[in-house]
Design a protein around this motif. Structure first.
Motif, PDB file in Angstrom:
ATOM      1  N   SER A 147       1.102  -1.161  -0.208  1.00  0.00           N
ATOM      2  CA  SER A 147       0.099  -0.019  -0.358  1.00  0.00           C
ATOM      3  C   SER A 147       0.861   1.706  -0.007  1.00  0.00           C
ATOM      4  N   VAL A 148       0.571   2.084  -1.004  1.00  0.00           N
ATOM      5  CA  VAL A 148       1.674   3.364  -1.035  1.00  0.00           C
ATOM      6  C   VAL A 148       0.618   4.211  -0.883  1.00  0.00           C
ATOM      7  N   GLY A 149       1.101   5.748   0.231  1.00  0.00           N
ATOM      8  CA  GLY A 149       0.403   6.779   0.228  1.00  0.00           C
ATOM      9  C   GLY A 149       1.802   7.773   0.385  1.00  0.00           C
ATOM     10  N   HIS A 150       1.056   8.823   0.330  1.00  0.00           N
ATOM     11  CA  HIS A 150       1.442   9.869  -0.301  1.00  0.00           C
ATOM     12  C   HIS A 150       3.291   9.876   0.302  1.00  0.00           C
ATOM     13  N   SER A 151       3.372   9.327   1.581  1.00  0.00           N
ATOM     14  CA  SER A 151       5.240   9.153   1.697  1.00  0.00           C
ATOM     15  C   SER A 151       5.382   7.519   1.667  1.00  0.00           C
ATOM     16  N   ILE A 152       4.823   6.498   2.666  1.00  0.00           N
ATOM     17  CA  ILE A 152       4.359   5.718   3.447  1.00  0.00           C
ATOM     18  C   ILE A 152       4.201   4.588   1.869  1.00  0.00           C
ATOM     19  N   ILE A 153       5.551   3.312   2.136  1.00  0.00           N
ATOM     20  CA  ILE A 153       5.305   2.214   1.704  1.00  0.00           C
ATOM     21  C   ILE A 153       4.977   1.124   3.082  1.00  0.00           C
ATOM     22  N   ALA A 154       3.408  -0.082   2.763  1.00  0.00           N
ATOM     23  CA  ALA A 154       3.536  -0.415   4.142  1.00  0.00           C
ATOM     24  C   ALA A 154       2.641  -1.470   3.735  1.00  0.00           C
ATOM     25  N   THR A 155       3.304  -2.640   4.207  1.00  0.00           N
ATOM     26  CA  THR A 155       3.427  -4.605   3.805  1.00  0.00           C
ATOM     27  C   THR A 155       2.859  -5.357   5.500  1.00  0.00           C
ATOM     28  N   VAL A 156       3.031  -6.231   4.947  1.00  0.00           N
ATOM     29  CA  VAL A 156       3.432  -6.824   6.411  1.00  0.00           C
ATOM     30  C   VAL A 156       4.449  -8.001   6.516  1.00  0.00           C
ATOM     31  N   GLU A 157       4.766  -8.822   7.821  1.00  0.00           N
ATOM     32  CA  GLU A 157       5.912  -9.948   8.148  1.00  0.00           C
ATOM     33  C   GLU A 157       5.337 -10.363   7.443  1.00  0.00           C
ATOM     34  N   PRO A 158       6.148 -11.859   6.710  1.00  0.00           N
ATOM     35  CA  PRO A 158       7.353 -11.571   7.009  1.00  0.00           C
ATOM     36  C   PRO A 158       7.859  -9.958   5.708  1.00  0.00           C
TER      37      PRO A 158
END
Length: 230
Positions: free
Chosen positions: A101-112
């Motif tokens: 998931s990509v926001g204004h700045s963040i790139i988010a995912t999950v472990e592992p």
């Protein structure tokens, strides 16, 4: 009253499984009626938060994307506090078929998938870091944390971290809890968060936030600084 603002995490603190119950909403309303300012400090992207939480207008400011975005519910204005994610990093992670998931700045995912994220950051020579949140994995510029997002939110309200009670539960909350005048952990917080907090409440999630507001409005926190397990 010693404390003028509550800065609270969302998931695992205000919310349980992404939802905030009605008693907690009523407690937030009581805090506002009592003259307490409210700031949410969350790792979520704004649209994701809005899709889940219908009461953003209860907050004076919302710090989103783990410190990368500042939102004013009163004017509905969005202020990026960090640079956008490098396209090369997004492309590298997409090649690995990592859920992103990509926001204004963040790139988010999950472990592992933190291993692939760290490898891509290293290979591209980026000054970015990886932050954890109970199974979630967030990549951000190295100088961006919940603390760096909280400070401008407080400044916009003409307040300082010394005026603030911070409450949270997870790894990524520790940065902003450290800068607050009083740091609080809910009962479901990670052991590391409980260890560093000034107060540990015996109630989990929204019930803990509700209890904190009750104590604050009753004046029972006016002289508290370094006591635990209230």
């Amino acid at each position: 009253m010693t404390w003028r603002v509550i800065a609270t995490d969302y998931d695992g603190t205000l919310a349980h499984d992404g939802r905030v119950d009605e008693p907690t909403i009523e407690a937030l309303r009581a805090a506002r009626a009592g003259g307490i300012r409210l700031i949410m400090v969350t790792g979520r992207e704004l649209q994701d938060l809005f899709n889940t939480f219908e009461h953003s207008d209860l907050f004076d400011r919302i710090v989103a994307e783990n410190g990368a975005v500042l939102y004013d519910p009163g004017t509905q204005s969005v202020h990026p506090l960090a640079i956008p994610p490098p396209p090369a990093l997004i492309e590298a992670l997409n090649r690995e078929a990592i859920p992103l998931s990509v926001g204004h700045s963040i790139i988010a995912t999950v472990e592992p998938h933190e291993h692939q994220v760290l490898t891509a950051i290293r290979d591209l020579g980026l000054e970015w870091h990886v932050i954890f949140n109970k199974g979630s994995v967030m990549a951000l510029p190295a100088d961006v944390t919940k603390a760096t997002g909280l400070v401008p939110a407080l400044e916009a309200l003409q307040l300082t971290p010394a005026d603030a009670i911070g409450i949270g539960d997870a790894e990524n909350d520790q940065a902003f809890l450290r800068v607050c005048g009083l740091s609080v952990a809910v009962d479901n917080a990670l052991p590391s968060v409980k260890e560093m907090a000034d107060l540990v409440l015996p109630l989990a999630r929204g019930a803990g936030v509700t209890r904190l507001i009750e104590l604050l409005l009753a004046g029972e926190l006016d002289t508290v600084r370094q006591e635990k397990n209230l």
